[in-house]
Design a protein around this motif. Sequence first.
Motif, mmCIF file in Angstrom:
data_model
loop_
_atom_site.group_PDB
_atom_site.id
_atom_site.type_symbol
_atom_site.label_atom_id
_atom_site.label_comp_id
_atom_site.label_asym_id
_atom_site.label_seq_id
_atom_site.Cartn_x
_atom_site.Cartn_y
_atom_site.Cartn_z
ATOM 1 N N UNK A 21 0.677 5.448 1.352
ATOM 2 C CA UNK A 21 -0.097 6.429 2.110
ATOM 3 C C UNK A 21 0.565 7.787 1.934
ATOM 4 N N UNK A 79 0.857 -1.179 0.000
ATOM 5 C CA UNK A 79 0.000 0.000 0.000
ATOM 6 C C UNK A 79 0.895 1.232 0.000
ATOM 7 N N UNK A 108 -4.352 -8.326 8.786
ATOM 8 C CA UNK A 108 -3.164 -7.885 8.050
ATOM 9 C C UNK A 108 -2.214 -7.219 9.044
ATOM 10 N N UNK A 132 1.080 -5.037 9.476
ATOM 11 C CA UNK A 132 1.823 -4.067 8.681
ATOM 12 C C UNK A 132 3.259 -3.932 9.168
ATOM 13 N N UNK A 133 4.130 -3.661 8.215
ATOM 14 C CA UNK A 133 5.480 -3.251 8.560
ATOM 15 C C UNK A 133 5.502 -1.766 8.886
ATOM 16 N N UNK A 134 6.653 -1.264 9.333
ATOM 17 C CA UNK A 134 6.760 0.145 9.733
ATOM 18 C C UNK A 134 6.767 1.111 8.559
ATOM 19 N N UNK A 153 -3.781 11.265 3.543
ATOM 20 C CA UNK A 153 -4.617 10.396 2.709
ATOM 21 C C UNK A 153 -4.745 9.012 3.332
ATOM 22 N N UNK A 154 -5.724 8.272 2.844
ATOM 23 C CA UNK A 154 -5.891 6.894 3.285
ATOM 24 C C UNK A 154 -4.884 5.979 2.627
ATOM 25 N N UNK A 155 -4.936 4.726 3.005
ATOM 26 C CA UNK A 155 -4.058 3.737 2.385
ATOM 27 C C UNK A 155 -4.570 3.413 0.985
ATOM 28 N N UNK A 177 -4.284 0.852 -2.042
ATOM 29 C CA UNK A 177 -3.834 -0.489 -2.405
ATOM 30 C C UNK A 177 -2.998 -0.424 -3.684
ATOM 31 N N UNK A 193 3.789 1.054 2.553
ATOM 32 C CA UNK A 193 3.557 0.081 3.621
ATOM 33 C C UNK A 193 3.368 -1.307 3.029
ATOM 34 N N UNK A 236 9.508 5.524 4.079
ATOM 35 C CA UNK A 236 9.136 6.898 3.706
ATOM 36 C C UNK A 236 9.988 7.306 2.516
#
Lengths: 114, 111
Positions: A37, A35, A103, A105-107, A41-43, A45, A91, A110
């Motif tokens: 972000x 994903x 799900x 998630x990883x960190x 904003x939202x995630x 896909x 992400x 950026x």
Amino acid sequence: GAGVSQSPSNKVTEKGKDVELRCDPISGHTALYWYRQSLGQGLEFLIYFQGNSAPDKSGLPSDRFSAERTGGSVSTLTIQRTQQEDSAVYLCASSLTRTTDTQYFGPGTRLTVL
Amino acid sequence: RKEVEQDPGPFNVPEGATVAFNCTYSNSASQSFFWYRQDCRKEPKLLMSVYSSGNEDGRFTAQLNRASQYISLLIRDSKLSDSATYLCVVNGDFGNEKLTFGTGTRLTIIP
């Protein structure tokens, strides 16, 4: 146990360069997702891998974006000829088998394109 | 219309209060619903799944209204640690089950 890991945590690149982002999912998870972000904003896909099935690439925004998953484990997201609008947090997540399993998630990575 | 819509907030709520927020979704064929929580500059984490009959987990209650296509999250006796962005998440049709994330509702609990 170990969670999802991503590298690098931060990447600054110049417009036009290629970048590779890496994701190590949780061991035993057959489903892997990317994903992105953007600020506020939202995630969004990007792509989904499930086992040996063909990946769902329907979220990739352009042909500059590609991803692969080797050996059913580690995944690499590649962005070619980066543009400033590619700047975002990327992400990765993994789940046991299906999209509706939790799900993890990883960190994130950026990415800043100058 | 967005696939998943949330009020972005921010909701600024005193500690101990009850707060609720809703999320609407556009795909009537969606079968799975979730609330994820995202702390500032951190990755999202599953808070709870949302079941048709409604479900509760401690101070958190989630409800689904299929007729009106919305889900809700209620937080009772809010704590400072509840400050976060709450993401509404919905899956697609059978055969296209990837999750769609809302943009999130930002909640700040005030001491």
